[in-house]
Design an enzyme around this catalytic site. Structure first.
Site, PDB file in Angstrom:
ATOM      1  CE1 TYR A 124       2.595   7.051   1.486  1.00  0.00           C
ATOM      2  CE2 TYR A 124       0.974   5.908   3.116  1.00  0.00           C
ATOM      3  CZ  TYR A 124       1.839   5.875   2.089  1.00  0.00           C
ATOM      4  OH  TYR A 124       2.710   4.657   2.029  1.00  0.00           O
ATOM      5  CE  LYS A 173      17.861   6.841   2.421  1.00  0.00           C
ATOM      6  NZ  LYS A 173      18.948   5.708   2.583  1.00  0.00           N
ATOM      7  CG  ASP A 206      18.633   2.587   3.969  1.00  0.00           C
ATOM      8  OD1 ASP A 206      18.126   3.374   4.707  1.00  0.00           O
ATOM      9  OD2 ASP A 206      19.717   2.602   3.219  1.00  0.00           O
ATOM     10  CG  ASP A 230       1.699   2.438   4.653  1.00  0.00           C
ATOM     11  OD1 ASP A 230       1.245   1.531   5.282  1.00  0.00           O
ATOM     12  OD2 ASP A 230       1.454   2.794   3.588  1.00  0.00           O
TER      13      ASP A 230
END
Length: 334
Positions: A124, A173, A206, A230
């Site tokens: 972001y 991740k 995930d 987010d």
């Protein structure tokens, strides 16, 4: 001596729910002075700017700001106001607690999770956003720093220790994003070692999404990077009845902005039917931040009782009450 806080009523339903919250703060004996400032569409109409300098000055002047939902016009070249504020004041920690309230139409009954999201780096930060001239290819860059990771992970552990939380889960991740997520995970492990009194866990994003849906009770404090934070914080809000039940705090070294995390709902603006709970809960976060724990506890107890008893609750909570009815029900309990 009374404290001055900056108040940004915002757009759409913002003024209604902010007004309701200020009445509750007054009845709880908070004795604040309010310095009002405009941002979003309300500011654009008055000043031609989404985020006027006078508003930035007011936020800088006072330790805390309470903010209603703001509208950034979509696709017109305007930068997100929330992102601009986070950058301007270096509000590096986005803290979004969700808690089950009896009486909501949520699917779970005993959720109590805080998501701590890094607020200034990662996907972001807006770096390297390029679209090719023929529109066939687009790029964006994610950049994170060791200092940024250390700051947010330490913030999460300090919060956990202060609030008597048992576990911090670092979400990443790193199996695919070996550079950026890899650095975050490496730093998270280093900092975890400094807090032997708190259980530390690490999990791929995930898997977290699946586990939050299947068995959310296993989570306590989640700490993660900007984009994942987010998404996960909204997922967590869904577990307790939606964004109307979820507050947010953006905290930096010198300033903090507390907000309703839902949108400005222009379709119901001015109809006196919006649920003010999200911004009331944000105000409770603000009171905790300012060390006003007694007032925070009293307001939380009042709101909890109103929702549990279904007394004058708004439509999204299964009732028929207006914003003012709901507010009055809270005030009577104070």
């Amino acid at each position: 001596m009374s404290t001055t806080i900056t108040v940004i009523p915002g757009d759409g339903i913002g003024p209604d729910i902010i007004n309701a919250t200020l009445k509750i703060l007054d009845h709880a004996g908070c004795d604040f002075n309010y310095e009002f400032a405009d941002a979003g569409l309300a500011a654009l109409e008055k000043t031609g700017e989404l985020l006027p300098q006078a508003t930035l000055d007011a936020i800088a002047r006072n330790k805390a700001t309470l903010k209603g939902p703001l509208t950034t016009p979509v696709g017109e070249g305007f930068t997100s106001i929330n992102v601009s504020l986070r950058k301007q004041f270096n509000l590096y920690a986005n803290v979004r607690p969700v808690k089950s309230f009896k009486g909501t139409q949520a699917r779970y009954e005993n959720i109590d999770i805080i998501t701590v999201r890094e607020n200034t780096e990662g996907m972001y930060s807006g770096l390297g956003q390029v679209v090719s001239e023929d529109g066939s290819e687009a790029q964006a860059m994610s950049k994170i720093t060791r200092a940024g990771c250390e700051r947010i992970v330490r913030f999460a552990y300090e919060l956990a220790r202060r609030e008597g939380r048992k576990k911090v889960t670092a979400v990443h991740k790193a199996n695919i994003l070996k550079s950026t997520s890899g650095l975050f995970l490496k730093v998270a492990r280093e900092i975890a070692a400094e807090y032997p009194d708190i259980q530390s866990d690490e999990m791929i994003v995930d898997a977290v999404c699946m586990k939050l849906v299947m068995n959310p009770e296993q989570f306590d404090v989640i700490v993660t990077t900007n984009l994942f934070g987010d998404i996960l914080s909204d997922l967590c809000a869904g577990l307790v009845g939606g964004l109307g039940m979820a507050p947010g705090a953006n905290i930096g070294e010198k300033s903090a902005i507390f907000e309703a995390v839902h949108g400005s709902a222009p379709d119901i603006a001015g109809q006196n039917i919006a649920n003010p709970t999200s911004v009331i809960l944000a105000a409770i976060q603000m009171l905790e931040y300012l060390g006003m724990h007694d007032q925070a506890k009293r307001i939380l107890a009042a709101v909890t009782d109103v929702i549990a008893s279904g007394d004058r609750t708004t439509r999204d909570l299964g009732g028929t009450g207006s914003t003012t009815d709901f507010t009055q029900a809270v005030i009577e309990r104070l």
